[in-house]
Motif scaffolding. Structure first.
Motif, PDB file in Angstrom:
ATOM      1  N   VAL A  52       0.849  -1.198   0.000  1.00  9.01           N
ATOM      2  CA  VAL A  52       0.000   0.000   0.000  1.00  9.01           C
ATOM      3  C   VAL A  52       0.885   1.248   0.000  1.00  9.01           C
ATOM      4  O   VAL A  52       0.669   2.187  -0.774  1.00  9.01           O
ATOM      5  N   VAL A  56       0.805   4.131  -2.814  1.00 14.58           N
ATOM      6  CA  VAL A  56       0.510   5.528  -2.490  1.00 14.58           C
ATOM      7  C   VAL A  56       1.671   6.410  -2.929  1.00 14.58           C
ATOM      8  O   VAL A  56       1.475   7.516  -3.452  1.00 14.58           O
ATOM      9  N   ALA A  57       2.886   5.890  -2.743  1.00 14.99           N
ATOM     10  CA  ALA A  57       4.074   6.651  -3.118  1.00 14.99           C
ATOM     11  C   ALA A  57       4.155   6.859  -4.625  1.00 14.99           C
ATOM     12  O   ALA A  57       4.871   7.752  -5.087  1.00 14.99           O
ATOM     13  N   SER A  61      -4.473   5.827  -5.452  1.00 12.36           N
ATOM     14  CA  SER A  61      -5.387   5.800  -4.307  1.00 12.36           C
ATOM     15  C   SER A  61      -5.657   4.354  -3.922  1.00 12.36           C
ATOM     16  O   SER A  61      -6.448   3.667  -4.566  1.00 12.36           O
ATOM     17  N   VAL A  62      -4.965   3.918  -2.888  1.00 15.46           N
ATOM     18  CA  VAL A  62      -5.064   2.523  -2.462  1.00 15.46           C
ATOM     19  C   VAL A  62      -5.390   2.456  -0.973  1.00 15.46           C
ATOM     20  O   VAL A  62      -4.785   3.151  -0.171  1.00 15.46           O
ATOM     21  N   VAL A  63      -6.348   1.623  -0.650  1.00 16.71           N
ATOM     22  CA  VAL A  63      -6.776   1.448   0.736  1.00 16.71           C
ATOM     23  C   VAL A  63      -6.292   0.090   1.232  1.00 16.71           C
ATOM     24  O   VAL A  63      -6.460  -0.910   0.547  1.00 16.71           O
ATOM     25  N   GLN A  64      -5.676   0.106   2.415  1.00 16.34           N
ATOM     26  CA  GLN A  64      -5.286  -1.161   3.009  1.00 16.34           C
ATOM     27  C   GLN A  64      -6.532  -1.853   3.532  1.00 16.34           C
ATOM     28  O   GLN A  64      -7.295  -1.281   4.316  1.00 16.34           O
TER      29      GLN A  64
ATOM     30  N   SER B 339      -6.685   7.015  -0.017  1.00 14.59           N
ATOM     31  CA  SER B 339      -5.685   5.995   0.307  1.00 14.59           C
ATOM     32  C   SER B 339      -5.678   5.829   1.813  1.00 14.59           C
ATOM     33  O   SER B 339      -5.921   6.773   2.563  1.00 14.59           O
ATOM     34  N   PHE B 340      -5.386   4.613   2.245  1.00 13.54           N
ATOM     35  CA  PHE B 340      -5.329   4.363   3.678  1.00 13.54           C
ATOM     36  C   PHE B 340      -4.307   3.275   3.961  1.00 13.54           C
ATOM     37  O   PHE B 340      -4.233   2.285   3.232  1.00 13.54           O
ATOM     38  N   VAL B 341      -3.526   3.478   5.008  1.00 19.51           N
ATOM     39  CA  VAL B 341      -2.632   2.405   5.437  1.00 19.51           C
ATOM     40  C   VAL B 341      -2.507   2.424   6.960  1.00 19.51           C
ATOM     41  O   VAL B 341      -2.482   3.486   7.581  1.00 19.51           O
ATOM     42  N   GLU B 358       8.171   4.932   7.512  1.00 14.76           N
ATOM     43  CA  GLU B 358       7.084   4.537   6.624  1.00 14.76           C
ATOM     44  C   GLU B 358       6.053   5.656   6.473  1.00 14.76           C
ATOM     45  O   GLU B 358       5.505   5.881   5.397  1.00 14.76           O
ATOM     46  N   ARG B 361       7.458   8.131   4.114  1.00 12.59           N
ATOM     47  CA  ARG B 361       7.420   7.625   2.747  1.00 12.59           C
ATOM     48  C   ARG B 361       6.024   7.793   2.146  1.00 12.59           C
ATOM     49  O   ARG B 361       5.879   8.243   1.004  1.00 12.59           O
ATOM     50  N   VAL B 362       5.019   7.451   2.925  1.00 12.50           N
ATOM     51  CA  VAL B 362       3.644   7.564   2.435  1.00 12.50           C
ATOM     52  C   VAL B 362       3.283   9.031   2.183  1.00 12.50           C
ATOM     53  O   VAL B 362       2.749   9.385   1.126  1.00 12.50           O
ATOM     54  N   GLY B 365       5.208  10.466  -0.882  1.00 12.16           N
ATOM     55  CA  GLY B 365       4.667   9.984  -2.154  1.00 12.16           C
ATOM     56  C   GLY B 365       3.326  10.623  -2.462  1.00 12.16           C
ATOM     57  O   GLY B 365       3.064  11.036  -3.598  1.00 12.16           O
ATOM     58  N   PHE B 366       2.498  10.725  -1.436  1.00 16.11           N
ATOM     59  CA  PHE B 366       1.158  11.280  -1.625  1.00 16.11           C
ATOM     60  C   PHE B 366       1.226  12.753  -2.017  1.00 16.11           C
ATOM     61  O   PHE B 366       0.497  13.216  -2.896  1.00 16.11           O
TER      62      PHE B 366
END
Lengths: 195, 371
Positions: A52, A56-57, A61-64, B339-341, B358, B361-362, B365-366
């Motif tokens: 994920v 995203v990086a 648009s990705v959801v875990q 997006s969700f993590v 992390e 990084r997220v 990138g976003f």
């Protein structure tokens, strides 16, 4: 960068500019290709946090989340296509997941490794061992594949649920193979479905 | 632009207002203390508003004037960081109701010449957001990216719901769309600790030189526990004793964890106002974004073109992952890009302020991704 063969089949058959939900999208390889080459509005669902973060990086648009538990939150007909590649056999309730795909998307792409491929059959028949092959590379105790399925099994489920097949592609290695005797000769199947 | 007094560190502006608060009061004027870093691009496309948490402030990436400590989010904001003054125009403002220069109970009510104290109107998260919007107007910022953790995340969500055309992206970290009964309960413990301190004097302690420090310290101690994880506390302190060989059979801080909490409570009182703590915790408790939109959270984001990124931490029990998931489901239902993590960290809620590669990084990138 070339896509995995089943993903290439899907990418080639998605309509430009459509809305796509990629379930089990990994690091977003297919989504990125669809976005960049076909102007697709792609969204993803992926279990693995590292994947994920990678997706995203790259601006996706990705959801875990988990196909088994998180598809219920998506509204009906919110996507043109719901894609489930190499993930059906890892879900706890594949039939429920399949119903969700066809509820969320107007069409659904489903790809899976064919457990009735001759190499698999040979391994069980002659070796008496659970197969470890190119597409099923992990030993039985560690494999994420908990619901092994064959092409004929899948067709039977589709018939039982009244699901229409709009397209089917069969792969052996990186090569397309014919539909004839696909259940024996194809390592890998891609189906395009609708309700 | 460098000569423009609106931009730079330790800025302060008095805006005429009036600001119509959710409670019905018109607040005028509105003082806002803030900092900016970097330069606004000619097309205005590089603006980022960072929203701080309950006890945070505008010193996101510069030394705190009271404690002398580095900014509270230098791991995220600074040269070479995901939010970088070389690329971004960064604004961070002290929230309405706080005590670092923005209008709040400790500032003077111009009508009386006395500190507002408890006559300051009760405010909401949305009031904080509207005040920030007035600041951005003043700074000439149109569309903006919102970034916030904890209460800062609530503000980012409230921004996206209140000014949907203005928010291009929103990063919501370790946050929630509403305060649960448990969240409210912990805050009430803190408020009652402050109000039980005889020095609180109904809030009128500003002239006395003797603020309700004991009550505020207890409030901070209780809240601080909610920012950490059980595993984190065990790892850091276990049952180890504080500078002694054996239990004292008394009520000194025998255990390291007691000593640590007492220190956290006490040092907090040097930099924070007890009444501000009451007002801001109240605003957080009142926060329920669904309630503001007919009871359905998805309605808050209907038609939203904002791109959202949500991050939760697996050991955060203050705003646990299901709270973020509820927001994700609402955004999906609204068809918004989200997006969700959930990231792994031993540090509980506080993880977003600590070293979290992390997370960086997220967020990096976003923020870099094209719209």
């Amino acid at each position: 960068m070339s896509l995995r063969p089943d993903l290439a089949v899907i990418a080639a058959n998605v309509a430009p500019g459509s809305r796509v939900l990629d379930i089990g999208c990994g690091d977003g390889e297919l989504m990125a290709a669809l976005r960049d080459k076909k102007g697709v509005d792609a969204r993803g669902l992926e279990l693995d946090a590292d994947d994920v973060a990678s997706a995203v990086a790259r601006g996706l648009s990705v959801v875990q989340g988990d196909a088994d538990t998180d598809l219920a939150g998506y509204p009906d007909n919110s996507f043109d296509y719901a894609i489930l590649s190499q993930t059906l056999q890892t879900t706890r309730a594949p039939d429920v997941v399949l119903e969700h795909l066809l509820r969320i998307g107007r069409h659904a792409f489903v790809s899976f490794p064919n457990f009735a491929h001759w190499r698999v059959r040979a391994s069980l028949l002659w070796g008496g061992r659970m197969p470890v092959t190119r597409l099923l590379p992990v030993a039985w105790y560690a494999t994420p594949n908990i619901h092994h399925v064959t092409i004929d099994d899948f067709r039977a489920l589709l018939k039982e649920r009244g699901i229409t097949v709009e397209g089917a592609w069969f792969l052996s290695g990186d090569q397309r193979t014919s539909a004839t005797m696909a259940n024996l000769l194809a390592e890998h199947a891609v189906f395009l479905l609708r309700r | 632009m460098t000569d423009d007094q609106r931009f730079g560190l330790s800025r302060h502006v008095t805006l005429p207002g009036p600001l119509r608060l959710d409670g019905g009061v018109l607040l005028s004027p509105v003082d806002i203390a803030y900092e900016t870093y970097g330069t606004l691009a000619p097309d205005g496309s590089n603006a980022i508003l960072i929203c701080h948490a309950l006890t945070g402030d505008q010193y996101v990436a510069s030394d705190h004037p009271i404690t002398g400590k580095p900014g509270w989010w230098t791991r995220m904001v600074g040269p070479g960081k995901p939010i970088d003054p070389a690329r971004h125009f960064i604004v961070c403002a002290n929230v309405l109701g706080s005590c670092m220069g923005s209008s709040g109970p400790a500032t003077v009510n111009p009508a009386t010449g006395q500190p507002w104290a408890m006559s300051f109107p009760v405010i909401t998260v949305r009031d904080m957001v509207r005040a920030q919007a007035m600041l951005l107007d003043h700074l000439g910022v149109g569309t903006v990216t919102l970034v916030g953790g904890s209460m800062g995340g609530m503000q980012a969500l409230s921004w996206a719901a209140t000014f949907p055309d203005r928010v291009t992206k929103a990063v919501v970290i370790a946050s929630t769309a509403r305060h649960t009964a448990q969240n409210i309960a912990f805050h009430e413990v803190g408020r009652q600790a402050i109000m039980a301190d005889p020095n609180w004097r109904g809030g009128d302690y500003y002239g006395e030189g003797d603020p309700p420090a004991a009550g505020l310290a207890v409030a901070r101690m209780a809240a601080h526990i909610t920012y950490l994880s059980e595993a984190g506390l065990t790892e850091k302190f276990g049952r180890r004793l504080q500078a002694r060989e054996a239990k004292s059979f008394g009520f000194d801080a025998d255990f390291q964890v007691e000593s640590y909490l007492r220190h956290q409570g006490l040092s907090f009182t040097d930099r924070f106002d007890a009444n501000s703590y009451l007002y801001i915790t109240r605003a957080m408790d009142y926060f329920d974004l669904a309630e503001e939109h007919g009871g359905l959270l998805a309605n808050a984001f209907k038609g939203s073109r904002t791109r959202f990124a949500l991050v939760s931490f697996d050991t955060d029990w203050l705003y646990p992952t299901p709270e973020s998931r509820a927001i994700v489901h609402a955004l999906n239902a609204a068809g918004a890009a989200v997006s969700f993590v959930e990231l792994s960290s031993p540090f509980g809620h506080d993880a977003f302020l600590l070293d979290a590669p992390e997370l960086n990084r997220v967020v990096d990138g976003f923020l870099r991704a094209a719209l």
